[in-house]
Write a protein that holds these residues in place. Structure first.
Motif, PDB file in Angstrom:
ATOM      1  N   THR A 246       0.832  -1.199   0.000  1.00 48.56           N
ATOM      2  CA  THR A 246       0.000   0.000   0.000  1.00 48.56           C
ATOM      3  C   THR A 246       0.865   1.247   0.000  1.00 48.56           C
ATOM      4  O   THR A 246       0.571   2.241  -0.681  1.00 48.56           O
ATOM      5  N   GLY A 247       1.970   1.207   0.744  1.00 48.91           N
ATOM      6  CA  GLY A 247       2.903   2.320   0.740  1.00 48.91           C
ATOM      7  C   GLY A 247       3.457   2.592  -0.648  1.00 48.91           C
ATOM      8  O   GLY A 247       3.607   3.748  -1.059  1.00 48.91           O
ATOM      9  N   ALA A 248       3.748   1.522  -1.383  1.00 44.69           N
ATOM     10  CA  ALA A 248       4.268   1.680  -2.739  1.00 44.69           C
ATOM     11  C   ALA A 248       3.218   2.259  -3.679  1.00 44.69           C
ATOM     12  O   ALA A 248       3.553   2.913  -4.679  1.00 44.69           O
ATOM     13  N   LEU A 249       1.942   2.046  -3.354  1.00 42.51           N
ATOM     14  CA  LEU A 249       0.849   2.511  -4.205  1.00 42.51           C
ATOM     15  C   LEU A 249       0.375   3.926  -3.857  1.00 42.51           C
ATOM     16  O   LEU A 249      -0.422   4.509  -4.602  1.00 42.51           O
ATOM     17  N   LEU A 250       0.845   4.475  -2.758  1.00 44.38           N
ATOM     18  CA  LEU A 250       0.309   5.755  -2.276  1.00 44.38           C
ATOM     19  C   LEU A 250       0.288   6.875  -3.316  1.00 44.38           C
ATOM     20  O   LEU A 250      -0.669   7.661  -3.351  1.00 44.38           O
ATOM     21  N   PRO A 251       1.289   7.002  -4.190  1.00 44.21           N
ATOM     22  CA  PRO A 251       1.228   8.098  -5.172  1.00 44.21           C
ATOM     23  C   PRO A 251       0.098   7.942  -6.192  1.00 44.21           C
ATOM     24  O   PRO A 251      -0.234   8.907  -6.887  1.00 44.21           O
ATOM     25  N   TYR A 252      -0.501   6.756  -6.244  1.00 44.49           N
ATOM     26  CA  TYR A 252      -1.466   6.468  -7.306  1.00 44.49           C
ATOM     27  C   TYR A 252      -2.870   6.159  -6.780  1.00 44.49           C
ATOM     28  O   TYR A 252      -3.759   5.816  -7.551  1.00 44.49           O
ATOM     29  N   ILE A 253      -3.067   6.288  -5.475  1.00 41.02           N
ATOM     30  CA  ILE A 253      -4.357   5.948  -4.869  1.00 41.02           C
ATOM     31  C   ILE A 253      -4.810   7.056  -3.931  1.00 41.02           C
ATOM     32  O   ILE A 253      -4.029   7.939  -3.565  1.00 41.02           O
ATOM     33  N   GLU A 254      -6.066   6.976  -3.532  1.00 40.05           N
ATOM     34  CA  GLU A 254      -6.603   7.876  -2.518  1.00 40.05           C
ATOM     35  C   GLU A 254      -7.320   7.029  -1.480  1.00 40.05           C
ATOM     36  O   GLU A 254      -8.257   6.283  -1.813  1.00 40.05           O
ATOM     37  N   ILE A 255      -6.846   7.094  -0.242  1.00 39.72           N
ATOM     38  CA  ILE A 255      -7.468   6.328   0.833  1.00 39.72           C
ATOM     39  C   ILE A 255      -8.817   6.953   1.161  1.00 39.72           C
ATOM     40  O   ILE A 255      -8.931   8.175   1.296  1.00 39.72           O
ATOM     41  N   ALA A 256      -9.841   6.107   1.277  1.00 39.33           N
ATOM     42  CA  ALA A 256     -11.212   6.593   1.425  1.00 39.33           C
ATOM     43  C   ALA A 256     -11.414   7.382   2.706  1.00 39.33           C
ATOM     44  O   ALA A 256     -12.157   8.363   2.746  1.00 39.33           O
ATOM     45  N   GLY A 257     -10.755   6.959   3.767  1.00 40.13           N
ATOM     46  CA  GLY A 257     -10.933   7.574   5.077  1.00 40.13           C
ATOM     47  C   GLY A 257     -10.360   6.643   6.120  1.00 40.13           C
ATOM     48  O   GLY A 257      -9.543   5.768   5.798  1.00 40.13           O
ATOM     49  N   PRO A 258     -10.735   6.766   7.380  1.00 37.41           N
ATOM     50  CA  PRO A 258     -10.239   5.849   8.403  1.00 37.41           C
ATOM     51  C   PRO A 258     -10.596   4.412   8.041  1.00 37.41           C
ATOM     52  O   PRO A 258     -11.629   4.160   7.402  1.00 37.41           O
ATOM     53  N   PRO A 259      -9.754   3.449   8.410  1.00 36.78           N
ATOM     54  CA  PRO A 259     -10.121   2.056   8.165  1.00 36.78           C
ATOM     55  C   PRO A 259     -11.473   1.727   8.784  1.00 36.78           C
ATOM     56  O   PRO A 259     -11.852   2.288   9.815  1.00 36.78           O
ATOM     57  N   ILE A 260     -12.213   0.859   8.131  1.00 36.23           N
ATOM     58  CA  ILE A 260     -13.485   0.382   8.670  1.00 36.23           C
ATOM     59  C   ILE A 260     -13.154  -0.873   9.452  1.00 36.23           C
ATOM     60  O   ILE A 260     -12.987  -1.944   8.877  1.00 36.23           O
ATOM     61  N   ARG A 261     -13.010  -0.717  10.761  1.00 34.06           N
ATOM     62  CA  ARG A 261     -12.448  -1.766  11.610  1.00 34.06           C
ATOM     63  C   ARG A 261     -11.123  -2.256  11.020  1.00 34.06           C
ATOM     64  O   ARG A 261     -10.193  -1.470  10.929  1.00 34.06           O
ATOM     65  N   SER A 262     -11.015  -3.485  10.537  1.00 36.90           N
ATOM     66  CA  SER A 262      -9.717  -3.939  10.036  1.00 36.90           C
ATOM     67  C   SER A 262      -9.553  -3.747   8.539  1.00 36.90           C
ATOM     68  O   SER A 262      -8.546  -4.162   7.966  1.00 36.90           O
ATOM     69  N   THR A 263     -10.525  -3.125   7.880  1.00 36.68           N
ATOM     70  CA  THR A 263     -10.481  -2.959   6.422  1.00 36.68           C
ATOM     71  C   THR A 263     -10.019  -1.559   6.023  1.00 36.68           C
ATOM     72  O   THR A 263     -10.581  -0.567   6.481  1.00 36.68           O
ATOM     73  N   LEU A 264      -9.014  -1.516   5.152  1.00 35.93           N
ATOM     74  CA  LEU A 264      -8.601  -0.253   4.543  1.00 35.93           C
ATOM     75  C   LEU A 264      -9.163  -0.206   3.127  1.00 35.93           C
ATOM     76  O   LEU A 264      -8.980  -1.139   2.343  1.00 35.93           O
TER      77      LEU A 264
END
Length: 324
Positions: A191-209
């Motif tokens: 996920t760190g490697a993908l950070l320049p190309y993605i947008e995290i939706a918000g806080p994790p939903i329990r254990s789901t990012l």
């Protein structure tokens, strides 16, 4: 706010059946799956669930799709992948059987899964078996949605990254269900490697990012992920970048900065650097959440450290003297 982020405000509107199939996924994650299916997806590209288990998560997602006016049940397909059996290496539980336990002569709960998902069978395609065998290496069709609840080992994650992540395009959505698992650090540094190309939706939903791809992912980045082509230090730096973006889950219960810090210890552990692994882990023993939920992790890392041959100060001095 991301397109996915707007779904957070809709949790209270979700009414899922009380008799959902047994699942190890939390109610919030089930609600989010429903919301993604109901309000975000179209079915124009592949909708994929990797690790369907007993069917609870599949049911929530399929229910959302069925109620989505943009989803055409005649053309759209939900692809469900799993071993659909219990046994060594499957990480499945006997609770996935309708009876709550495995029959004496059969370790497959596939028929139970089909029966539970009967309302959605017209648009549900089931792929039963080892992911390396049931996924097509030549399939390059775009994936609109990818729910990953199967990458419990580095071997399986290699298959996921080679055959599914490579098919993500701008607008594609990924849900990492095991993001709170310190023993699965490949989820974190990839996920760190993908950070320049993605947008995290918000806080994790329990254990789901949850995140959405916003830019084309370069082939060389995907290749490095699938080949696990990062040094230990690179992996730790990538995980730090994720820690800078992710704090607690949306309920406030899971401290992801601490979880990922413990996951860093497992990066070193899997590389055979047990002293380094324990030096990271031991500082986290006072973390309330980790001490309560991950005691076995600390025991495992400490045991590996204790079993590692120790070099005494005198031996190190003799080696230094011998080099002169």
């Amino acid at each position: 706010m991301t397109k996915l982020g707007r779904l957070y405000s809709m949790f209270d509107s979700v009414q899922l059946p009380d008799n959902l199939p047994y699942t190890q996924v939390s109610k919030w994650e089930l609600q989010f799956l429903y919301l993604v299916g109901r309000h975000h997806l179209t079915g124009r590209d592949r909708i994929v669930e990797l690790g369907s288990g007993g069917g609870g998560s599949t049911y929530a997602l399929a229910m959302g799709l069925q109620e989505n006016p943009a989803f055409d049940e005649k053309k759209g397909r939900l692809h469900a992948y799993d071993f659909f059996r219990v046994g060594k290496g499957t990480f499945a539980t006997e609770k996935f059987f309708s009876a709550g336990h495995k029959p004496e002569d059969d370790n497959s709960f596939l028929n139970d899964f089909r029966a539970r998902l009967e309302p959605f069978l017209p648009f549900l395609e089931i792929h039963a078996g080892d992911l390396w065998q049931t996924s097509d290496p030549d399939d390059t069709s775009p994936v609109e949605f990818l729910h990953i609840d199967i990458a419990k080992t580095a071997r399986v994650f290699q298959c996921v990254s080679e055959r599914f992540l490579t098919r993500m395009q701008p607008g594609s959505v990924v849900l990492h269900q095991d993001f709170a698992g310190p023993r699965l650090p490949w989820l974190h540094y990839s996920t760190g490697a993908l950070l320049p190309y993605i947008e995290i939706a918000g806080p994790p939903i329990r254990s789901t990012l949850a995140f959405e791809v916003t830019q084309p992912i370069p082939a060389d980045v995907l290749k490095r992920i699938s080949e696990d082509d990062f040094t230990v230090d690179e992996k730790l730096a990538l995980m730090t970048a994720v820690q800078d973006r992710v704090d607690r889950d949306h309920t406030g219960g899971i401290p992801f900065k601490s979880v990922l810090e413990l996951a860093k210890a497992y990066v070193a552990h899997y590389d055979g650097q047990h002293k380094r692994a324990w030096s990271i882990a031991k500082t986290l023993r006072d973390d309330e959440y980790l001490s309560r939920t991950r005691a076995d992790h600390f025991e495992q890392l400490k045991k590996a450290y204790d079993a590692e041959p120790k070099v005494s100060t005198m031996t190190r001095l003799k080696k230094l003297v011998g080099k002169k």
